[in-house]
Structure formats: structure tokens, C-alpha cells
Design a protein around this motif. Structure first.
Motif, short mmCIF file in Angstrom:
data_model
loop_
_atom_site.label_atom_id
_atom_site.label_comp_id
_atom_site.label_asym_id
_atom_site.label_seq_id
_atom_site.Cartn_x
_atom_site.Cartn_y
_atom_site.Cartn_z
N VAL A 1 0.83 -1.03 0.08
CA VAL A 1 0.00 -0.10 -0.06
C VAL A 1 0.84 1.45 0.13
O VAL A 1 0.77 2.29 -0.66
N ASP A 2 1.88 1.22 0.68
CA ASP A 2 2.80 2.36 0.75
C ASP A 2 3.35 2.55 -0.52
O ASP A 2 3.75 3.46 -0.75
N GLY A 3 3.67 1.68 -1.38
CA GLY A 3 4.40 1.63 -2.61
C GLY A 3 3.39 1.59 -4.00
O GLY A 3 3.71 1.33 -5.02
N ARG A 4 2.03 2.03 -3.41
CA ARG A 4 1.05 1.73 -4.52
C ARG A 4 1.41 2.41 -5.83
O ARG A 4 1.13 2.20 -6.99
N TYR A 5 1.92 3.85 -5.51
CA TYR A 5 2.13 4.75 -6.70
C TYR A 5 3.20 4.35 -7.63
O TYR A 5 3.56 4.62 -8.72
N ILE A 6 4.32 3.91 -6.55
CA ILE A 6 5.47 3.26 -7.37
C ILE A 6 4.97 2.25 -8.68
O ILE A 6 5.42 1.97 -9.64
N ILE A 7 4.10 1.33 -7.81
CA ILE A 7 3.50 0.11 -8.68
C ILE A 7 2.75 0.48 -9.94
O ILE A 7 3.05 0.07 -10.91
N PHE A 8 1.97 1.65 -9.62
CA PHE A 8 1.24 2.11 -10.47
C PHE A 8 1.88 2.71 -11.71
O PHE A 8 1.81 2.30 -12.94
N LEU A 9 3.31 3.67 -11.49
CA LEU A 9 3.90 4.03 -12.56
C LEU A 9 4.76 2.89 -13.29
O LEU A 9 5.02 3.02 -14.32
N MET A 10 5.33 1.82 -12.39
CA MET A 10 6.04 1.11 -13.19
C MET A 10 5.41 0.08 -14.20
O MET A 10 5.69 -0.49 -15.31
N GLY A 11 3.80 -0.09 -13.85
CA GLY A 11 2.79 -0.71 -14.74
C GLY A 11 2.63 0.49 -16.00
O GLY A 11 2.73 -0.45 -17.07
N LEU A 12 2.66 1.37 -15.60
CA LEU A 12 2.07 2.44 -16.96
C LEU A 12 3.57 2.36 -17.69
O LEU A 12 3.24 2.25 -18.98
N PHE A 13 4.60 2.65 -17.12
CA PHE A 13 5.84 2.51 -18.01
C PHE A 13 6.10 1.13 -18.80
O PHE A 13 6.90 1.07 -19.74
N SER A 14 5.88 0.11 -17.89
CA SER A 14 5.66 -1.31 -18.61
C SER A 14 5.13 -1.28 -19.84
O SER A 14 5.27 -2.00 -20.71
N ILE A 15 3.70 -0.72 -19.71
CA ILE A 15 2.93 -0.69 -20.95
C ILE A 15 3.54 0.04 -22.08
O ILE A 15 3.68 -0.57 -23.32
N TYR A 16 4.13 0.90 -21.85
CA TYR A 16 4.87 2.00 -22.80
C TYR A 16 6.02 1.00 -23.45
O TYR A 16 6.17 0.97 -24.75
N THR A 17 6.95 0.58 -22.55
CA THR A 17 8.25 -0.04 -23.23
C THR A 17 7.43 -1.42 -23.90
O THR A 17 8.31 -1.86 -24.89
N GLY A 18 6.78 -2.02 -23.45
CA GLY A 18 6.01 -3.26 -24.02
C GLY A 18 5.52 -2.95 -25.42
O GLY A 18 5.76 -3.91 -26.29
N LEU A 19 4.97 -1.75 -25.62
CA LEU A 19 4.60 -1.40 -27.05
C LEU A 19 5.66 -0.97 -27.71
O LEU A 19 5.62 -1.17 -29.03
N ILE A 20 6.92 -0.65 -27.19
CA ILE A 20 7.96 -0.09 -27.96
C ILE A 20 8.67 -1.44 -28.52
O ILE A 20 8.98 -1.67 -29.65
N TYR A 21 8.77 -2.53 -27.27
CA TYR A 21 9.35 -3.85 -27.99
C TYR A 21 8.21 -4.57 -28.92
O TYR A 21 8.47 -5.67 -29.20
N ASN A 22 7.06 -4.24 -28.78
CA ASN A 22 5.86 -4.96 -29.53
C ASN A 22 5.75 -6.43 -28.88
O ASN A 22 5.78 -7.33 -29.46
N ASP A 23 5.54 -6.09 -27.63
CA ASP A 23 5.55 -7.58 -26.87
C ASP A 23 4.48 -7.60 -25.80
O ASP A 23 4.27 -6.57 -25.14
N CYS A 24 3.40 -8.27 -26.30
CA CYS A 24 2.28 -8.58 -25.21
C CYS A 24 2.00 -10.24 -24.95
O CYS A 24 1.73 -10.84 -25.75
N PHE A 25 2.61 -10.58 -23.71
CA PHE A 25 2.47 -11.74 -23.35
C PHE A 25 3.32 -12.73 -24.43
O PHE A 25 2.80 -13.78 -24.96
N SER A 26 4.58 -12.23 -24.97
CA SER A 26 5.49 -12.82 -26.11
C SER A 26 4.61 -12.71 -27.34
O SER A 26 5.22 -13.12 -28.34
#
Length: 782
Positions: free
Chosen positions: A417-442
């Protein structure tokens, strides 16, 4: 806005207020939460402080409150979480609460003692009842009238029986049965057995009694004839009913007492904590000889000085004091504490920085930049838009239900709970880099259409025929054939055709490795640039900042240039030089090998850059110490003129001068070696971005091919059932391996890159934290 990027400007303030208004003033400052009291009696031990008795009373009341809370929790009575209490604790509250708590504790202890005694008596009566109920059949089977009857724990009975046989060799008759009480009668959850041992002779019976005592068995009297047993059972049942009624009334009274206490438990705890904090704070202050004036010194932010003064005036008015508090800002040579304002969004990132070390006073704060770079570097290693979406949804769930999760009082959940916004930003940036890699569940998305085409490779434009498709296991698309490559790269991210290419791993391996070097050097250069803010004067900038930047740009900035240049020019892969060999030959001044030239003026440019980088080393190593040596030499000459008549004093000053100059040279040498070698090792350390990103993508692909893809290829009638089971296994493995294990690994590596490679360029972290008196923080910690 400047306080967001560096710690707050602090000031030392001296306070004067009347003793009668002390509680109100400190209470107002505690609600404000922006004041740290300084200990004016640092040499005084704890038991010699003025208000030590009051502090001990508060600690004793905290012990009683913990006792009450345990009793309430054991009785499954809910404790109201929210309460409204605006009352200001005053000295008489200590006496009132102390008297009330003592009375309540004694009352509860007496109730518990009586209840335990009643329960023990009730258990004994129930055991006697079961004993009388079960022994009728025993007496009908055996004619012997000397016996020992009792109750023993179920797990002890086998050992008890075995010792009986070994001691008396079968000269007895043993009967036993397990007690199976009703649910409402089961106050003692321990399994027990009723037993009767029939013997011949009082001597053997005495030995058996001693054996029963050794096994802690309860022995009860049991009449020989059936009529006496029936009368005894009737009396026991009457006593059981009476005890059950008394126990019920006792439990009701105890529950009523605890319910009333639970309603006020949070308010009492808050009031006691406030009073303890106030008395502890008063122990840090001084009282004048008239016992009417309290003197205190506090650290507080300069921007909140007016708020502090207003809070003191408000507290003084509430107590009816005739004199207003006096606030004097004083000058000091002491280093103030470090205070960085945080919000619920930034507190998690600030905790990451403080875990490395609390910043020096007025030192630049890395937290604002870490809010962007930390989740981004995490996402570079965790790049998958599907996994990032799951992580984002988890973070949103934590954000929306944070109050519910905090009530669970679980350490792991509190950390999430204390790191909820860290997890939120990590998830958003992972979506962005996943689109850059063109990778969604491989798997890849083909949104804009591939820039590559297979048709132009066939005859008559290309070399392929239908026979070529049948005879070849692997075919290579030649971008030099007209129409195979459109010349326009995929608009966003990696072209989806690489997902089915046999050389996909080689392409992504080269791409991610070079990308990691570019990001690493850029991240370190940004850290060196931030160090400019910490320099005091232009001499430090010229003697340390400029050579550090030139050294890094001459070598590793040029390495980035080589990577980008090779990406931009058109050349055949067979003749393209290796960037690694180019950089090694550049450092060795080796230009004799073929294929080491990437552009026309490469040799003179590289020689110039290496020479410049080498010249920066003595600049860093000697310039600053020599300048300081010259300055100290001038001071030494003035000292000699002033202390000409004091030979020993001059000798002592000269020795201390030599020691200090030696320390400066050693410190600068260590810094230079650490920086120059660190540029190399830190750049290599950023290759973890490439390694973990590649590992995450390969693990995701393995899970897809070996788990879910197998079920998707099944065409039998049970294929849907198999698909459901396989998808559940795929989801569990994805969460446990890719989200939890890989996510934790990427988090730790991103943490290391910030602590070691980034922050050591500009952040010392050797200060001490601002710890204000804050009642809100005390309430959150309950």
C-alpha cells in the motif's frame, strides 16, 4: 518550487512561553507537525529529567491499554477505528486516566480470575459427570471393589497404560473411554479419557495414585453402589446448572465492561500518546528559576515560521495566559536536519532515497527525478504491455481500497500500500516499453502493417521460386531487393515481422544491448549534471565538474555517437565494424586492423578524444589539492608572523597543516580513481537492462509455447476442458514467475542502478532526518 528539488531551508528558533500554557502550546505544535525540539539538556540522564515521573505514568497507562486491547480482541469485540477528539490533554488528565485505568484493570483481572475459577470448577464437575455416566458398565463387568477412577489427557493415556502393565504385570483391570462433550459444554478443548483401574490391595492402589499424580491425571471419588452414584450424579448436575448460570452472568458482565472500554480505547490511546509526547518534549526544554517560564529551541522550516508563531499564540490564548509566547530566530553553526516535503504520491519515492541515506542539508533531492527514471528503468527490464497492464490494475486496486488494506495490519500488505504509486507508475511505463518492444505476453501487434514484404523476393524480381520454398528450411529477406523493404520504418516500436523471424534473438540482443549503453551513459551524465547544483563556487565547478563531464563525454559520449552513427548509415552487415572492437582499438591507438574505420576523420578525432580524457585525470587529481595547498601556504606564512614567539604552538600548527593537506590529497586521489574507474564499471553495470529485458521476453515466450500453445493446438472433444485447466496454470505461472519473481528482480536491479550508478555522482546522503513532533503521524502508527 525550489524546495521540491532540494531539502527545505531550516532555521533554529528560541521559544519562551509560560508554564501554565505549556501543554496547550506544545499540543498546537504537535498538531502542526512542523517543529523538531532540540534537547537543551543533552548531558542529563533520563531519570534526572523534570517530568520523568509523568512519562513513566504514561508508559504504565500504555501497558494497561495494551492489556485492555488484548482482552477486547480475544473476546471478538470490534474496536471503532474512527473517533473524534478535539480535547487538549492537560496535567489533571494524567491523574484521572491513571485512576480510571487502574480501576478498570483491577476489575478485569478480578473478573478473569473468577471466570477462570468458575470454568475450572465447571470442567471438574463435567468430568465427574462423564465419569459417573460411563462407569456403570465398568462396575457391572468387574466384581473388584477397590479402584482408582479419574480423567487423563488423551495423548498421555497410552504411556500411562504401558507403565501400568510394566509395574504391575497385569494384576489390575483397566477400563477407559473417551469423553465426547457437547459443543456448549466444551470449555476445555483438550481431549480427555475417563479411566477406572480395578486392583486388589490398598498398597497397589496407593502406588497407582502416585502414578496418576505423575501423569497429572485428575482423580475423583466414585461410590461403589449404583444408588449412591445416581444420587451423586443428580447433585453434580444441579451444581453444573448453577455454575452455567453464574458463568453466563459473568461472561455478560465481562463483555459489557469490555464493550464500554472498546468504545473509548482509541481515544484513550491517542490521549495517552499525546500526553507522553508532551511530557517527553518538556524534558527537552529548560525552566527558569521562577518556575513560570519555559525556554525551548526548535528546528522548523523558514517558510512555516509564521504558522509556528500563530500556533503558539493560539495555544497560549486557549490556556488563558496573560503573556504571549516569544519567538526569536537565532544564528547557529550547527547543521540543520534535512526536511523534504512529501505527499501520498511522492512519499514512496522519497523512502527509496532515504533508505540509501538521508541527504545533507540543502543538498539536491533525487526523489523528483527518481519518480521518472526509476519506473522507466524498471520498465526497460520488464517491458511487456500485458504484464504491465496486470501490474497497473493491481496498483489501481490498492489505490482505490487503501483504507481497507491498512486496517488488515499486515506488514507485507502495508508495504504494498505504501508503494502503490510506485507500482502504478512501473505498470504504466511497462505498458509503454512493451509497446516499444511490440511484446504482449510474447505476442506482437500488427497495427500499422509491416514495412517488409515477401512478394518482391519471388521471380522475376527476386531469386526465389516455388521450389525454393520447398527445399529451404530458412529463407532470408534481402533489403537490397527492390520492394522487400519499403524504406519507412514501423511507425511505433519494433516491426511485428521480427516476432516470426529466426534471427529475432540476434536482432533484439544487439538492439537492447546498445540501447542499454545509451540509457546508462545518459543517466550517469544526468547525475553528473545534477552535481553542479551542489557546488559552492566557480572554482569547484572548474576544478571538478568540468573535467568530470569532459572525461565522460570524451569516451562514453563518443561511444554513444558511434552507436547512433552506425544505426543511421547504410552498410552491409558483413563489412560493418564492431563497436566494441572500435572502442578497444581507440583506447589502444591501434588503427592497423582492417575494418576499423567507420567514417573518414575517425582516427584524428579518436586520438584527440583519448588525449583529452587522459589529461582530465591529472586535472582532477592535482588541480584542486594544489590550489588548496597554495591557499594554506599563505595562511601558514601569516600564522608564522603572528606566532613567532610561540615555538611549540607554531610546531603544532605546522603538523596539523601537513596532516590536513595529506588528507586532501588522499581524498582527491580516491575520488579521481573512483570516478574514472566507476565510469567504466558503471557503464557495464547498465548492461543489466539488456540482460533482464532479454530474460523476461524469453521466459514469457517459453511459458506461451510450452503451456498455453499446447492446449490451443488440441482439437479433440476435451480440448475446451484442457484449455481451461491450461489457462489457469498459465495464469498462475505468469503471476508467480513473471510478475512476482521477475518484477522483484527488475525492482532490485533498478534500485541498484539508482543507488550506485546514478546517485553517487551527486548525492552524499550523510545528513540526519527532520523528525518533528506530529500527532497525526503518531495516530497513523497506531
Amino acid at each position: 518550487m525550489d524546495s521540491f528539488f532540494r531539502s527545505e531551508e531550516m532555521c533554529l528558533v528560541q521559544l519562551f512561553f509560560q508554564t501554565e500554557s505549556a501543554h496547550n502550546c506544545i499540543n498546537e505544535l504537535g498538531h502542526l507537525g512542523l517543529v523538531q525540539f532540540k534537547d537543551l539538556n543533552p548531558g542529563t540522564v533520563a531519570f534526572q529529567r523534570r517530568f520523568v515521573k509523568e512519562v513513566k505514568k504514561c508508559e504504565e497507562m500504555e501497558r494497561i491499554l495494551r492489556f485492555l486491547e488484548n482482552e477486547v480482541v480475544k473476546s471478538n469485540i470490534p474496536i471503532p477505528a474512527d473517533f473524534t477528539s478535539e480535547t487538549i490533554p492537560v496535567p489533571r488528565d494524567v491523574l484521572d486516566l491513571e485512576s480510571r485505568f487502574d480501576k478498570l484493570e483491577q476489575e478485569l483481572k478480578e473478573i478473569n480470575s473468577n471466570r477462570d475459577t468458575l470454568r475450572q470448577n465447571f470442567t471438574q464437575l463435567m468430568e465427574i459427570n462423564h465419569l459417573l455416566q460411563m462407569t456403570d458398565d465398568f462396575f457391572e463387568e468387574v466384581a473388584i471393589r477397590l479402584f482408582v477412577a479419574g480423567v487423563i489427557k488423551h495423548e498421555r493415556f497410552p504411556a500411562f497404560e504401558k507403565i501400568l502393565w510394566r509395574l504391575f504385570h497385569g494384576n489390575f483391570v483397566l477400563r477407559h473411554a473417551e469423553i465426547k462433550p457437547h459443543e456448549e459444554e466444551n470449555m476445555d478443548p483438550v481431549k480427555k479419557d475417563v479411566f477406572v483401574v480395578f486392583v486388589q490391595g490398598d498398597q497397589i492402589r496407593g502406588k497407582i495414585r502416585k502414578l496418576c499424580d505423575g501423569f497429572h491425571a485428575s482423580m475423583y471419588p466414585c461410590p461403589n453402589n449404583a444408588y449412591a452414584r445416581k444420587e451423586m450424579r443428580t447433585n453434580v448436575n444441579t451444581r453444573i446448572e448453577d455454575l452455567r448460570l453464574v458463568l453466563k452472568r459473568t461472561e455478560e458482565f465481562r463483555e459489557t465492561t469490555l464493550t464500554a472500554a472498546a468504545a473509548n480505547l482509541q481515544e484513550w490511546a491517542s490521549k495517552v500518546k499525546k500526553m507522553k509526547a508532551i511530557y517527553y518534549t518538556l524534558n527537552l526544554c529548560n525552566i527558569d528559576i521562577t518556575q513560570k517560564l519555559i525556554v525551548a529551541e526548535i528546528w522548523c522550516p523558514v517558510s512555516d515560521l509564521n504558522s509556528v508563531h500563530t500556533a503558539l499564540i493560539h495555544g497560549s490564548e486557549q490556556s488563558g495566559s496573560s503573556l504571549s509566547p516569544v519567538v526569536n530566530r537565532i544564528q547557529t553553526q550547527q547543521t540543520p536536519p534535512t526536511f523534504n516535503r512529501v505527499t501520498s504520491f511522492t512519499s514512496g519515492f522519497q523512502s527509496i532515497i532515504d533508505a540509501y541515506g538521508v541527504g545533507n542539508y540543502q543538498e539536491i533531492n533525487p526523489a523528483p527525478y527518481t519518480m521518472v527514471t526509476f519506473p522507466f528503468l524498471f520498465a526497460v527490464m520488464f517491458g511487456d504491455c500485458g504484464h504491465g497492464l496486470v501490474m497497473t490494475l493491481l496498483a489501481l486496486w490498492l489505490i482505490l481500497h487503501q483504507e481497507h488494506f491498512r486496517k488488515l495490519k499486515n506488514e507485507l500488505i502495508d508495504m504494498l500500500v505504501d508503494g502503490r504509486y510506485i507500482i502504478f507508475l512501473m505498470g504504466l511505463f511497462s505498458i509503454y516499453t512493451g509497446l516499444i518492444y511490440n511484446d504482449c505476453f510474447s505476442k506482437s501487434f500488427n497495427v500499422f502493417g509491416s514495412s517488409w514484404s515477401v512478394r518482391p523476393m519471388f521471380h522475376p524480381h527476386g531469386p526465389w521460386t516455388n521450389d525454393t520454398l520447398h527445399d529451404s528450411g530458412h529463407l532470408h529477406l534481402d533489403p537490397l531487393v527492390s520492394g522487400v523493404y519499403s524504406g519507412n520504418p514501423y511507425p511505433f516500436g519494433v516491426d511485428p515481422i521480427w516476432n516470426i523471424a529466426s534471427n529475432k534473438l540476434s536482432f533484439l540482443n544487439s538492439y537492447k544491448m546498445k540501447m542499454s549503453v545509451i540509457m546508462g551513459v545518459a543517466h550517469m551524465l544526468f547525475g553528473v549534471t545534477l552535481s553542479l547544483v551542489n557546488y559552492i563556487n566557480l572554482k569547484d565547478v572548474a576544478l571538478q565538474f568540468i573535467p568530470e563531464v569532459i572525461f565522460m563525454l570524451s569516451l562514453f559520449g563518443y561511444l554513444i555517437f558511434l552507436i547512433l552513427y552506425k544505426w543511421c548509415v547504410v552498410m552491409k552487415s558483413e563489412s560493418a565494424p564492431s563497436i566494441l572492437l572500435l572502442f578497444i582499438n581507440m583506447m589502444l591507438f591501434d588503427y592497423s586492423s582492417e575494418g576499423t574505420v567507420l567514417y573518414r576523420t575517425q582516427k584524428p578525432v579518436q586520438i584527440f578524444l583519448v588525449v583529452v580524457a587522459v589529461l582530465m585525470v591529472p586535472w582532477l587529481l592535482f588541480a584542486k589539492p594544489l590550489l588548496l595547498y597554495r591557499k594554506h601556504k599563505q595562511l601558514k606564512f601569516l600564522s608564522l608572523l603572528f606566532c613567532l614567539s610561540l615555538f611549540f604552538g607554531v610546531k603544532k600548527a605546522f603538523v596539523s597543516l601537513q596532516v590536513s593537506m595529506a588528507d586532501i590529497f588522499v581524498y582527491q586521489g580516491i575520488h579521481t580513481i573512483e570516478y574514472c574507474l566507476g565510469c567504466i564499471s558503471n557503464t557495464a553495470s547498465y548492461l543489466r537492462l539488456w540482460a533482464l529485458s532479454l530474460a523476461h521476453a524469453e521466459l514469457s515466450e517459453v511459458l506461451w509455447k510450452m503451456v498455453l500453445q499446447v492446449a490451443l493446438r488440441v482439437t479433440s472433444g476435451m480440448g475446451s476442458v484442457l484449455l481451461a485447466v491450461t489457462f489457469a496454470a498459465f495464469a498462475v505461472l505468469t503471476v508467480t514467475i513473471l510478475l512476482v519473481m521477475e518484477g522483484l528482480s527488475a525492482f532490485l536491479h533498478a534500485l541498484r542502478l539508482h543507488w550506485v550508478e546514478f546517485q553517487n555522482k551527486f548525492y552524499k546522503g550523510s545528513g540526519y532526518k527532520f523528525t518533528p513532533l506530529s500527532f497525526d503521524r503518531m495516530r497513523d502508527m497506531q
